[in-house]
Design a protein around this motif. Structure first.
Motif, short mmCIF file in Angstrom:
data_model
loop_
_atom_site.label_atom_id
_atom_site.label_comp_id
_atom_site.label_asym_id
_atom_site.label_seq_id
_atom_site.Cartn_x
_atom_site.Cartn_y
_atom_site.Cartn_z
N ASP A 62 0.73 -1.30 -0.12
CA ASP A 62 0.02 -0.07 0.06
C ASP A 62 0.87 1.36 -0.09
N VAL A 63 2.15 1.15 -0.31
CA VAL A 63 2.94 2.16 -0.25
C VAL A 63 3.69 2.46 -1.68
N GLY A 64 3.77 3.66 -2.14
CA GLY A 64 4.32 3.89 -3.61
C GLY A 64 5.81 3.88 -3.44
N SER A 65 6.53 3.65 -4.37
CA SER A 65 7.89 3.82 -4.17
C SER A 65 8.44 3.93 -5.76
N PRO A 66 9.50 5.08 -5.85
CA PRO A 66 9.83 5.34 -7.25
C PRO A 66 10.85 4.01 -7.83
N THR A 67 11.13 3.02 -6.96
CA THR A 67 11.75 2.05 -7.30
C THR A 67 11.18 0.83 -7.53
N ILE A 68 9.90 0.66 -7.57
CA ILE A 68 9.10 -0.26 -8.04
C ILE A 68 7.96 0.03 -8.96
N GLY A 69 7.85 -0.98 -9.93
CA GLY A 69 6.95 -0.60 -11.05
C GLY A 69 6.17 -1.94 -11.22
N LEU A 70 5.27 -1.91 -12.22
CA LEU A 70 4.73 -3.11 -12.78
C LEU A 70 5.00 -3.79 -14.15
N ARG A 71 4.89 -4.78 -14.36
CA ARG A 71 4.67 -5.59 -15.91
C ARG A 71 3.51 -6.12 -16.10
N LEU A 72 2.79 -5.53 -16.68
CA LEU A 72 1.38 -6.65 -16.85
C LEU A 72 1.64 -7.48 -18.12
N TYR A 73 0.94 -8.44 -18.23
CA TYR A 73 0.98 -9.30 -19.41
C TYR A 73 -0.85 -9.58 -19.73
N ILE A 74 -0.99 -10.01 -20.82
CA ILE A 74 -2.25 -10.57 -21.29
C ILE A 74 -2.49 -12.13 -20.67
N ARG A 75 -3.49 -12.34 -20.00
CA ARG A 75 -3.61 -13.79 -19.62
C ARG A 75 -4.72 -14.28 -20.52
N LYS A 76 -4.33 -15.46 -21.24
CA LYS A 76 -5.28 -16.03 -22.18
C LYS A 76 -6.52 -16.41 -21.23
N LYS A 77 -7.54 -16.51 -21.72
CA LYS A 77 -8.62 -16.86 -21.01
C LYS A 77 -8.84 -18.49 -20.99
#
Length: 129
Positions: free
Chosen positions: A114-129
């Protein structure tokens, strides 16, 4: 939640990788060549980290990709994984402030969800249904 909102807007199922999925993508050649970092054994070729970052993030793709042509799996920003619990989520890859040890394919850490950080991001991918 962000992922539910993206689905509502696009009809596409996005997801964060599990630690196992992240490690597979980062270490694709590891299973053949035994690489230490995502892409190879020389951190400066594949990772933005404490030794070469100037204490700031860089644009994605400024260094070499790994064998799957994925950039910045080691370094630049650590990436959220869906593993963990409500308080702490797992992060992988290390960031522009990380040591070489924290960039390795096998290194895993946790951060408050629940805390943001300039050192953390995200990499989303598309999940096949």
């Amino acid at each position: 939640m962000l992922l539910a909102r993206l689905f509502h807007l696009t009809g596409i199922v996005f997801d964060l990788p599990s630690e196992e999925e992240w490690e597979y993508a980062a270490g694709y050649k590891k299973w053949v060549g035994g690489y230490k970092y995502a892409g190879g054994d020389v951190a400066d070729e594949f990772a933005v980290y404490v030794n070469n970052s100037g204490n700031s993030k860089r644009s994605v793709g400024t260094l070499s990709p790994n064998a799957l042509e994925i950039y910045d799996l080691s370094g630049n920003v650590s990436e959220w994984c869906r593993d963990g619990n409500e308080r702490k989520k797992r992060i992988r890859g290390g960031s522009f402030r990380s040591s070489e040890k924290e960039l390795t394919i096998t290194y895993s850490d946790a951060a408050s969800a629940d805390v943001g950080s300039p050192t953390i991001g995200l990499r989303l991918y598309i999940r096949k249904k």
